[in-house]
Design a protein around this motif. Structure first.
Motif, PDB file in Angstrom:
ATOM      1  N   ALA A   8      -0.191   3.458   3.231  1.00  0.00           N
ATOM      2  CA  ALA A   8       0.332   3.540   4.598  1.00  0.00           C
ATOM      3  C   ALA A   8       0.160   4.938   5.175  1.00  0.00           C
ATOM      4  O   ALA A   8       0.014   5.092   6.385  1.00  0.00           O
ATOM      5  CB  ALA A   8       1.801   3.136   4.625  1.00  0.00           C
ATOM      6  N   GLU A  47       5.441   5.128  11.968  1.00  0.00           N
ATOM      7  CA  GLU A  47       6.196   4.345  10.996  1.00  0.00           C
ATOM      8  C   GLU A  47       7.573   4.055  11.561  1.00  0.00           C
ATOM      9  O   GLU A  47       8.259   4.942  12.061  1.00  0.00           O
ATOM     10  CB  GLU A  47       6.311   5.133   9.695  1.00  0.00           C
ATOM     11  CG  GLU A  47       6.938   4.380   8.571  1.00  0.00           C
ATOM     12  CD  GLU A  47       6.895   5.156   7.265  1.00  0.00           C
ATOM     13  OE1 GLU A  47       7.219   4.565   6.239  1.00  0.00           O
ATOM     14  OE2 GLU A  47       6.538   6.349   7.279  1.00  0.00           O
ATOM     15  N   LEU A  55       4.627  -0.570  10.751  1.00  0.00           N
ATOM     16  CA  LEU A  55       3.808   0.476  11.348  1.00  0.00           C
ATOM     17  C   LEU A  55       3.294  -0.006  12.694  1.00  0.00           C
ATOM     18  O   LEU A  55       2.970  -1.185  12.853  1.00  0.00           O
ATOM     19  CB  LEU A  55       2.643   0.818  10.425  1.00  0.00           C
ATOM     20  CG  LEU A  55       3.092   1.357   9.071  1.00  0.00           C
ATOM     21  CD1 LEU A  55       2.303   0.729   7.959  1.00  0.00           C
ATOM     22  CD2 LEU A  55       2.956   2.845   9.047  1.00  0.00           C
ATOM     23  N   ARG A  84       3.920  -3.757   6.102  1.00  0.00           N
ATOM     24  CA  ARG A  84       3.304  -3.456   4.813  1.00  0.00           C
ATOM     25  C   ARG A  84       4.308  -3.809   3.727  1.00  0.00           C
ATOM     26  O   ARG A  84       5.435  -3.351   3.738  1.00  0.00           O
ATOM     27  CB  ARG A  84       2.952  -1.980   4.742  1.00  0.00           C
ATOM     28  CG  ARG A  84       2.373  -1.531   3.441  1.00  0.00           C
ATOM     29  CD  ARG A  84       2.159  -0.013   3.506  1.00  0.00           C
ATOM     30  NE  ARG A  84       1.946   0.518   2.200  1.00  0.00           N
ATOM     31  CZ  ARG A  84       2.905   0.966   1.393  1.00  0.00           C
ATOM     32  NH1 ARG A  84       4.148   0.930   1.759  1.00  0.00           N
ATOM     33  NH2 ARG A  84       2.614   1.448   0.210  1.00  0.00           N
ATOM     34  N   TYR A 111      -0.436  -6.795   3.715  1.00  0.00           N
ATOM     35  CA  TYR A 111       0.060  -6.512   5.057  1.00  0.00           C
ATOM     36  C   TYR A 111       0.232  -7.824   5.807  1.00  0.00           C
ATOM     37  O   TYR A 111      -0.362  -8.837   5.456  1.00  0.00           O
ATOM     38  CB  TYR A 111      -0.958  -5.681   5.852  1.00  0.00           C
ATOM     39  CG  TYR A 111      -1.113  -4.241   5.456  1.00  0.00           C
ATOM     40  CD1 TYR A 111      -0.336  -3.254   6.034  1.00  0.00           C
ATOM     41  CD2 TYR A 111      -2.063  -3.856   4.523  1.00  0.00           C
ATOM     42  CE1 TYR A 111      -0.502  -1.919   5.702  1.00  0.00           C
ATOM     43  CE2 TYR A 111      -2.235  -2.523   4.184  1.00  0.00           C
ATOM     44  CZ  TYR A 111      -1.449  -1.558   4.776  1.00  0.00           C
ATOM     45  OH  TYR A 111      -1.616  -0.252   4.454  1.00  0.00           O
TER      46      TYR A 111
END
Length: 160
Positions: free
Chosen positions: A64, A74, A86, A97, A113
């Motif tokens: 990430a 984030e 995100l 994620r 994801y």
């Protein structure tokens, strides 16, 4: 990189895609490209995204932090250290994620994801569950479906 005449024509007559979306049966010949110019442009965009590591759509990195370093923000999720949401600043794309594996450095590694679909105010909460995510082809899919799982790409090890 030198492009062919047909690729330059396709580039000129089509609209730039917003996201990396895999194309089923990508056009290869001139006649296929002319009959499906937007698919040909999507293939061009996808190749450019991979070459320059521009993460969007269904092309997502293994870590990430690679998204955060490339124009993503984030959002913390309450009480769940295994999920991270995100948001891409330029397009507003949301991805979730998921990670359950902790590597030897103590970092949580992603397992997959989910590309979230924005809520349509015309849809009820129950109806929205059927179009909650996008698959790798940009089609809507229900929450909890297997096709909504997007696998991250591991970085290739470079030879020294």
């Amino acid at each position: 990189m030198k492009r062919s005449l047909i690729d330059r024509v396709i580039y000129a007559i089509t609209k730039k895609p917003n996201h990396y979306i895999e194309v089923k049966n990508p056009p290869k010949t001139v006649s296929e490209k002319l009959s499906r110019p937007q698919d040909a442009r999507q293939v061009q965009y996808n190749e450019w995204s991979r070459r320059h590591q521009v993460f969007s759509g269904s092309y997502l990195p293994y870590q990430a932090k690679d998204l955060i370093n490339n124009g993503w923000d984030e959002k913390s999720l309450s009480k769940n250290k295994y999920e991270t949401e995100l948001v891409r600043r330029s397009t507003g794309q949301h991805v979730l994620r998921h990670g359950r594996h902790i590597n030897k450095n103590g970092e949580i590694e992603p397992t997959h994801y989910h590309w979230k679909n924005k809520k349509d105010p015309k849809l009820s909460k129950k109806q929205h569950q059927n179009v909650y995510y996008f698959d790798k082809y940009g089609n809507t899919c229900p929450r909890g479906s297997e096709e909504s799982h997007l696998k991250p790409k591991k970085k290739r090890k470079t030879k020294k």
